[in-house]
Design a protein around this motif. Structure first.
Motif, PDB file in Angstrom:
ATOM      1  N   LEU A   1       0.816  -1.210   0.000  1.00 62.20           N
ATOM      2  CA  LEU A   1       0.000   0.000   0.000  1.00 62.20           C
ATOM      3  C   LEU A   1       0.851   1.262   0.000  1.00 62.20           C
ATOM      4  O   LEU A   1       0.600   2.197  -0.773  1.00 62.20           O
ATOM      5  CB  LEU A   1      -0.935  -0.002   1.202  1.00 62.20           C
ATOM      6  N   LEU A   2       1.868   1.310   0.849  1.00 59.75           N
ATOM      7  CA  LEU A   2       2.698   2.501   0.932  1.00 59.75           C
ATOM      8  C   LEU A   2       3.558   2.666  -0.321  1.00 59.75           C
ATOM      9  O   LEU A   2       3.809   3.785  -0.768  1.00 59.75           O
ATOM     10  CB  LEU A   2       3.571   2.452   2.182  1.00 59.75           C
ATOM     11  N   SER A   3       4.000   1.563  -0.902  1.00 60.90           N
ATOM     12  CA  SER A   3       4.737   1.649  -2.167  1.00 60.90           C
ATOM     13  C   SER A   3       3.838   2.195  -3.272  1.00 60.90           C
ATOM     14  O   SER A   3       4.271   2.998  -4.098  1.00 60.90           O
ATOM     15  CB  SER A   3       5.267   0.261  -2.560  1.00 60.90           C
ATOM     16  N   SER A   4       2.569   1.762  -3.271  1.00 65.91           N
ATOM     17  CA  SER A   4       1.601   2.275  -4.238  1.00 65.91           C
ATOM     18  C   SER A   4       1.369   3.767  -4.032  1.00 65.91           C
ATOM     19  O   SER A   4       1.231   4.533  -4.999  1.00 65.91           O
ATOM     20  CB  SER A   4       0.281   1.513  -4.109  1.00 65.91           C
ATOM     21  N   THR A   5       1.340   4.198  -2.768  1.00 64.20           N
ATOM     22  CA  THR A   5       1.168   5.616  -2.447  1.00 64.20           C
ATOM     23  C   THR A   5       2.326   6.445  -2.996  1.00 64.20           C
ATOM     24  O   THR A   5       2.125   7.531  -3.559  1.00 64.20           O
ATOM     25  CB  THR A   5       1.067   5.809  -0.924  1.00 64.20           C
ATOM     26  N   LEU A   6       3.541   5.927  -2.840  1.00 65.36           N
ATOM     27  CA  LEU A   6       4.718   6.631  -3.349  1.00 65.36           C
ATOM     28  C   LEU A   6       4.692   6.701  -4.877  1.00 65.36           C
ATOM     29  O   LEU A   6       5.048   7.717  -5.467  1.00 65.36           O
ATOM     30  CB  LEU A   6       5.986   5.930  -2.859  1.00 65.36           C
ATOM     31  N   LEU A   7       4.253   5.618  -5.511  1.00 68.26           N
ATOM     32  CA  LEU A   7       4.123   5.616  -6.967  1.00 68.26           C
ATOM     33  C   LEU A   7       3.088   6.648  -7.418  1.00 68.26           C
ATOM     34  O   LEU A   7       3.310   7.390  -8.388  1.00 68.26           O
ATOM     35  CB  LEU A   7       3.714   4.221  -7.453  1.00 68.26           C
TER      36      LEU A   7
ATOM     37  N   TYR B   1      13.030  12.763  -4.289  1.00 69.73           N
ATOM     38  CA  TYR B   1      11.749  13.443  -4.565  1.00 69.73           C
ATOM     39  C   TYR B   1      10.911  13.545  -3.287  1.00 69.73           C
ATOM     40  O   TYR B   1       9.761  13.177  -3.246  1.00 69.73           O
ATOM     41  CB  TYR B   1      10.967  12.730  -5.673  1.00 69.73           C
ATOM     42  N   ILE B   2      11.496  14.112  -2.258  1.00 66.32           N
ATOM     43  CA  ILE B   2      10.834  14.175  -0.962  1.00 66.32           C
ATOM     44  C   ILE B   2       9.750  15.248  -0.941  1.00 66.32           C
ATOM     45  O   ILE B   2       9.881  16.310  -1.538  1.00 66.32           O
ATOM     46  CB  ILE B   2      11.858  14.419   0.167  1.00 66.32           C
ATOM     47  N   SER B   3       8.647  14.909  -0.278  1.00 65.67           N
ATOM     48  CA  SER B   3       7.548  15.831  -0.016  1.00 65.67           C
ATOM     49  C   SER B   3       6.951  15.396   1.315  1.00 65.67           C
ATOM     50  O   SER B   3       7.402  14.416   1.916  1.00 65.67           O
ATOM     51  CB  SER B   3       6.493  15.761  -1.130  1.00 65.67           C
TER      52      SER B   3
ATOM     53  N   LYS C   1       6.143  11.035   5.173  1.00 65.10           N
ATOM     54  CA  LYS C   1       5.279  10.261   6.066  1.00 65.10           C
ATOM     55  C   LYS C   1       5.248   8.787   5.665  1.00 65.10           C
ATOM     56  O   LYS C   1       5.357   7.893   6.512  1.00 65.10           O
ATOM     57  CB  LYS C   1       3.863  10.836   6.063  1.00 65.10           C
ATOM     58  N   ALA C   2       5.095   8.541   4.355  1.00 67.53           N
ATOM     59  CA  ALA C   2       5.001   7.164   3.866  1.00 67.53           C
ATOM     60  C   ALA C   2       6.292   6.398   4.119  1.00 67.53           C
ATOM     61  O   ALA C   2       6.266   5.265   4.624  1.00 67.53           O
ATOM     62  CB  ALA C   2       4.665   7.164   2.370  1.00 67.53           C
TER      63      ALA C   2
END
Length: 286
Positions: free
Chosen positions: A56-62, A189-191, A196-197
Motif C-alpha cells: 500500500l505505501l509503495s503504491s502511495t509513493l508511486l 523526490y521528498i515531499s 510520512k510514507a
C-alpha cells in the motif's frame, strides 16, 4: 465529455448524498488503512499485515510520483464545477490516490485470499470509493480509471517481488541495508506525503524485522484478548501520534521521524507489550 459526467453528478448533489459519499470516500483514507492494517497485524496474521503495508505505501509513493509527472489540475478549479469535500483532494489530480489506494488494498487481499466475502466486499468498496471521487467532483473520470488500472498492474508486479525477496531469506544486515537504500532514494523526490510514507514504512518494516528475531509475537488469542489488544494498541498509537505532533515542528524531517516512531511502535513495541501482558499465543478467535 468528462465535464458533462461531473456536471451530471453535480445535478444529483444534495445534503444526504454529500454526507453519504464523504463517509464512503473516507474508506480510502489514511485512518482506515491504519486501523485495518494494525488489526490484521495484531489479530490475524502479522506477515499479511506487513505485506499489505509494504504494498500500500509503495503504491502511495508511486501515485505521488505520477501526479508530479502529469500535474493534472483538479476538476473543481473549472468554474463550471463545484467540488465537495475539497480537503480530501490535496495536490494534483491524476491518478486518483483514493482509487489507487483502495484498489491496491483490496485487490492484494483478493489475490492472496480467495474467500468469497473478501472478493465481494472488496469489489463493492473499490467501486463505491471510485464513484465517490466523481460524485464529490474532486477527480476526473480518467483519474479514477487510471488509479484503478495502475493499482491492478502494480499489485501484480510487487506481489512477485515480495515473494521473490522472501524466498531469498535475506539476513538481518541485508534487510537493514535495503531499508537504508530505499530511504536514500526517497531524498530524490521528498515531499510531506513521501516523508510520512517512508517514515511509517521504514519504522514498521524495521520493527517487524526485530520483532521476528527477538519477540516472536503470536497473533492468536481469545476474542476478549483480541478486543483488549485492539483498544490498547490503537489508544497507545493515538497518544503517541498526538504527542509527537505537539512536540515536533511542522517540517519534513520531523514528519518522517514522527511516522517512523508510529511504524516501529505498531510492529515492535506494542507486540512486545502484548506478549508481556499475555495477550497473545492462545487459541484463535475465528
Amino acid at each position: 465529455m468528462q465535464v458533462n459526467i461531473l456536471l451530471f453528478f453535480q445535478k444529483l448533489s444534495n445534503e444526504f448524498l454529500d454526507k453519504m459519499f464523504i463517509m464512503i470516500t473516507n474508506l480510502g483514507s489514511e485512518v482506515f488503512y491504519f486501523l485495518a492494517i494494525a488489526f490484521i497485524f495484531w489479530c490475524i496474521n502479522k506477515k499479511t499485515g506487513i505485506r499489505i503495508m509494504i504494498v500500500l505505501l509503495s503504491s502511495t509513493l508511486l501515485n505521488n510520483t505520477i501526479k508530479n509527472i502529469f500535474k493534472t489540475k483538479r476538476p473543481f478549479l473549472d468554474d463550471r464545477i463545484e467540488g465537495v469535500y475539497i480537503k480530501s483532494a490535496k495536490g494534483y489530480s491524476f491518478p486518483s490516490g483514493h482509487t489507487q489506494g483502495i484498489t491496491t488494498f483490496w485487490y492484494y487481499l483478493m489475490k492472496n485470499y480467495k474467500a468469497k466475502c473478501v472478493k465481494y466486499l472488496g469489489c463493492a468498496i473499490i467501486l463505491l470509493v471510485g464513484l465517490s471521487r466523481l460524485y464529490l467532483r474532486v477527480h476526473w473520470p480518467t483519474d479514477v480509471v487510471g488509479g484503478f488500472c495502475i493499482a491492478i498492474i502494480f499489485v501484480l508486479f510487487i506481489d512477485k517481488i515480495i515473494k521473490y525477496v522472501e524466498q531469498k531469506q535475506m539476513g538481518l544486515l541485508s534487510k537493514i541495508f535495503v531499508l537504508l537504500l530505499s530511504n536514500a532514494i526517497m531524498l530524490l523526490y521528498i515531499s510531506e506525503d513521501v516523508a510520512k510514507a517512508f517514515g511509517v514504512l521504514t519504522g514498521a518494516v524495521l520493527g517487524y524485522i526485530f520483532e521476528i528475531e527477538y519477540v516472536d509475537f503470536k497473533e492468536q488469542a481469545s476474542l476478549l484478548k483480541q478486543i483488549v489488544k485492539v483498544i490498547l494498541g490503537l489508544g497507545c498509537i493515538l497518544i503517541v501520534k498526538y504527542l509527537l505532533k505537539e512536540i515536533f515542528p511542522n517540517e519534513l524531517h520531523f514528519h518522517y521521524i514522527r511516522y517512523f516512531v508510529i511504524g516501529i511502535f505498531t510492529t515492535l513495541i506494542l507486540p512486545f507489550v502484548f506478549v508481556k501482558l499475555r495477550l497473545s499465543g492462545t487459541k484463535k478467535w475465528y
